[in-house]
Design an enzyme around this catalytic site. Structure first.
Site, PDB file in Angstrom:
ATOM      1  N   GLU A 218     -64.134 -33.264  22.606  1.00 39.18           N
ATOM      2  CA  GLU A 218     -65.561 -33.186  22.310  1.00 39.18           C
ATOM      3  C   GLU A 218     -66.360 -34.125  23.201  1.00 39.18           C
ATOM      4  O   GLU A 218     -67.475 -33.809  23.622  1.00 39.18           O
ATOM      5  CB  GLU A 218     -65.825 -33.474  20.824  1.00 39.18           C
TER       6      GLU A 218
ATOM      7  N   ALA B 271     -68.934 -29.354  12.793  1.00 41.96           N
ATOM      8  CA  ALA B 271     -69.640 -30.636  12.846  1.00 41.96           C
ATOM      9  C   ALA B 271     -68.689 -31.792  12.546  1.00 41.96           C
ATOM     10  O   ALA B 271     -68.858 -32.901  13.043  1.00 41.96           O
ATOM     11  CB  ALA B 271     -70.809 -30.638  11.866  1.00 41.96           C
TER      12      ALA B 271
ATOM     13  N   HIS C 230     -63.810 -29.434   7.439  1.00 47.71           N
ATOM     14  CA  HIS C 230     -64.614 -28.250   7.792  1.00 47.71           C
ATOM     15  C   HIS C 230     -65.840 -28.111   6.906  1.00 47.71           C
ATOM     16  O   HIS C 230     -66.349 -27.016   6.727  1.00 47.71           O
ATOM     17  CB  HIS C 230     -63.780 -26.971   7.670  1.00 47.71           C
TER      18      HIS C 230
END
Lengths: 410, 337
Positions: free
Chosen positions: B60, B84, B129
């Site tokens: 990321e 996220a 999640h």
């Protein structure tokens, strides 16, 4: 209990600490001119040894020798010497200015001048450096005005960054110099992204990332290498190994790897190790790596072996963690002296001209300082406006900041 | 107008942006050939080529770090973080780099990039999640944070985000991708095809950043919500019969305080709701602002309904999720005050 006995933790230690006799016996230095110069399209697996040796051009007699020599005309080498002398004079003045309270902070690159100065000269207009805080040589060799640098250091009313950034964290897009963050390693991967963008657009610009030995331990270093490798980004990834990350010797970041350059091998990136105190070697290797990028052959990892002669910053005292004489014992010598001796040997320079130019550059830096000081220094004279503090957070100031600015009375 | 799910609307926004501007590039984990784990980028690689829509290594900080370099170059990257919950390795790049680049370089370099990520719970995704990390971004000077609640806004806001010259965090409530989930988890969800906000204009249009909208007019109490909680708040108003005015914030920063203030001045009561954990959540900022601007018209303490201050659980999903029952209780409390 295991049959092998209890485990123990290995914590590497440098060869010398304060009070010890400096010892660089483990730094293996090949003779100048002995390392081959492969073609730029060589498959990386065929030049793995270049990550473990040191490419050197200038020998101890001041001669340029071997396959990496003969690439730089005397006029360019003379300019290189002048650039390095200017960087050194600039650093000396700014160190004094910090001691006089004219700024809060300064970082010298004493002993490392050849790396940035020689690299910059191998780039083309439109290329972009993503520097660390010790590459002021990129700006000075690139002809960026000394006064503008000083205005930034003094955070005065003419500071191009309006007082928002710590001294030496310059930004100069016009001179191929990306805004320095001050965070470590973050910009290495941005250099790869910038290079990818050039490739996506079908342009011809290339990027150069810069990182120190210590910051190669950051995850962003590894992210940069994997992205550069995957997308064959037109980027030169530079590691300046100056032996010390503040008080931490390079062995802490390097760990069990033989060299920092060798990190490139796992990513299939050609990796070269070069004498960072040898202007001609740095320039030759920079040209090789930049040509690879320009020819769409992908990234190159370059480790510059050098020594941080000065303190990490004005807030640091190296006598607390390394032998005082270690700098003198550094086996690769001083980059200014070495290039000077080479040029004298070539008959294009002399001790007298050297002394004369040293005086000239001293005056030039002093004149620039006087001009910068007319715009103020950190605690006296002209200052950036308080209004400037609220501006530029976003392209347009959002309502909450407008309210806060009004509350602050500006 | 066309009927779209939120996934289709997001995909359409990227298609429009990529068609109009060759500088828009889209990348992330599983984003290229496969089209994303939620299929938001499906077909983009075939349509625009692999140099404009591609898969990345699972890194990321690499995704956002390279996007910053590209944005500084002059492209407009729109990158996807798969969930996220996975954004934290990129947090340094977002906070220390993207958010501050314009400021620290005095505009010499900027980072016009959009970072999309599915947010929120309701899918039995457990702690990896389901998180709602919006407050970690609204706290950072230099970022804009957007949370759409329906296909129409998702498309209009995403095009506006991609075209904006500042870095944008674009949080997509994943439980809304296929329909307006209202928190009644044991009832069937209407698909977007049967919801008026599933009607989305074709081609280019924008929903301006920084503008809230009254989603359900009412006179008794103002509810401030965003993302999935907009639908939950409407369901709670309907279940309790309380005449609540539900405001969909749409953009958390910059915040449309004007719309909020106007409503609370009328109703004199306010409840703030979000899925994210309570303490130091974005609701705390909202409550503080209402207190500063509307204190003398308030008839009751401002209520807050949020996720409990625990990691997001798995089996206890519906005990954790602030559904219409809990929001309804808060509405009743606000009315009793």
């Amino acid at each position: 209990m295991s049959e092998h006995g209890p485990l123990s933790l290995h914590v590497p230690e440098p060869e010398g600490r304060p009070g010890d006799k400096p010892d660089f016996g483990d730094v293996v230095i090949p003779a100048a001119g002995t390392v081959a110069r492969p073609p730029v399209d060589v498959p990386p697996e065929e030049i793995r040894e270049l990550a473990y040796t040191i490419i050197r051009v200038l020998n101890r007699h001041g001669e340029a020798v071997g396959p990496w020599a003969g690439l730089l005309p005397d006029g360019d080498a003379l300019q290189g010497l002048r650039d390095m002398m200017k960087v050194r004079a600039f650093d000396a003045r700014m160190l004094t200015a910090q001691r006089q309270g004219k700024t809060s902070f300064y970082m010298q690159c004493l002993g490392e001048e050849a790396i940035a100065c020689a690299f910059q000269k191998a780039l083309s207009p439109g290329d972009m450096n993503f520097p660390t805080y010790r590459q002021q040589g990129l700006l000075i060799a690139g002809g960026y005005p000394l006064v503008a640098m000083m205005n930034q250091i003094f955070s005065n009313e003419a500071d191009p960054l309006t007082g928002r950034q710590l001294p030496v964290m310059y930004s100069a897009r016009s001179h191929g110099f990306f805004s320095i963050s001050g965070n470590l390693g973050t910009q290495y991967v941005q250099a790869v992204g910038w290079a990818m963008a050039s490739a996506i657009k079908g342009d011809t610009r290339i990027a150069a990332g810069w990182i120190g030995d210590g910051a190669t331990a950051e995850s962003d270093f590894h992210a940069a290498l994997v992205f550069a490798s995957t997308y064959r980004a037109p980027v030169v990834l530079n590691i300046v190994n100056n032996q010390w990350a503040i008080s931490t010797f390079q062995g802490i970041a390097r760990g069990g790897a033989g060299t920092f350059a060798a990190r490139g091998h796992g990513f299939g990136i050609p990796a070269l190790r070069v004498d960072g105190n040898d202007y001609l070697a740095v320039h030759a290797v920079a040209r090789w790596a930049i040509e690879r990028a320009r020819r769409n052959l992908g990234p190159t990892l370059v480790e510059y072996v050098t020594y941080r002669v000065a303190a990490h910053s004005t807030s640091d005292d190296p006598s607390a963690y390394r032998p005082k004489e270690e700098s003198d014992a550094w086996p690769l010598g001083d980059p200014v002296e070495r290039l000077k001796n080479y040029l004298i040997g070539r008959g294009v320079w002399s001790q007298d001209r050297h002394a004369q130019y040293a005086a000239e550059v001293e005056s030039e830096v002093l004149a620039a300082q006087k001009e910068a000081e007319r715009h103020g220094t950190l605690h006296s004279g002209g200052k950036p406006s308080m209004r400037a503090m609220f501006e530029g957070v976003y392209k347009e100031m959002p309502p909450h900041l407008v309210r806060q600015r009004r509350k602050a009375g500006v | 107008m066309a009927r779209m799910s939120m996934i289709e609307a997001i995909r359409d926004a990227m298609t429009v942006a990529m068609t109009r501007d060759p500088g828009v590039v889209v990348f992330g984990e599983d984003v290229g050939y496969f089209g994303g784990v939620f299929r938001c980028t499906q077909g983009l690689q075939q349509k625009f080529g692999a140099s404009r829509c591609f898969d990345t290594p699972i890194s990321e900080s690499g995704i956002v770090g390279t996007a910053i370099g590209m944005a500084a170059y002059g492209l407009r990257p729109c990158v996807e973080i798969q969930f996220a919950d996975y954004v934290y390795p990129a947090y340094d790049q977002i906070v220390s780099e993207a958010a501050r680049l314009r400021y620290r370089s005095n505009g010499d370099f900027t980072a016009p990039l959009t970072i999309r990520m599915p947010t929120g719970g309701g899918i039995f995704g457990g702690q990896t999640h389901s998180q709602s990390p919006e407050a970690l971004f609204t706290h950072v000077a230099g970022l804009k944070t957007v949370v759409p609640s329906n296909p129409y806004d998702a498309k209009g806001l995403l095009i506006a985000a991609i075209e904006d010259d500042d870095p944008i965090i674009f949080l997509e409530p994943k439980r809304l991708y296929n329909g307006p989930f209202d928190g009644w988890h044991d009832r069937p969800v209407t698909p977007w095809s049967k919801h008026p906000l599933g009607e989305v204009p074709e081609g280019h249009f924008t929903v301006p950043l920084g503008k809230a909208i009254v989603r359900r007019p009412g006179a008794a109490v103002t509810v401030l919500a965003y993302g999935t909680m907009v639908h939950v708040a409407i369901a709670a108003a309907e279940a309790t019969g309380i005449d609540a005015e539900v405001i969909d914030l749409r953009t958390l920063l910059p915040l449309d305080l004007e719309t909020i203030e106007a409503s609370v001045r009328r109703t004199g009561r306010c409840v703030v709701v979000h899925e994210a954990t309570l303490t130091s959540g974005f609701g705390a900022e909202l409550v503080a602002l209402i207190q500063e601007t509307c204190f003398y018209v308030l008839e009751a303490p401002i209520g807050r309904v949020a996720g409990w201050d625990t990691p997001y659980p798995h089996a206890q999903e519906w005990d954790y999720f602030p559904g219409p029952g809990r929001v309804g209780d808060a509405l009743r409390e606000a009315m009793a005050g």
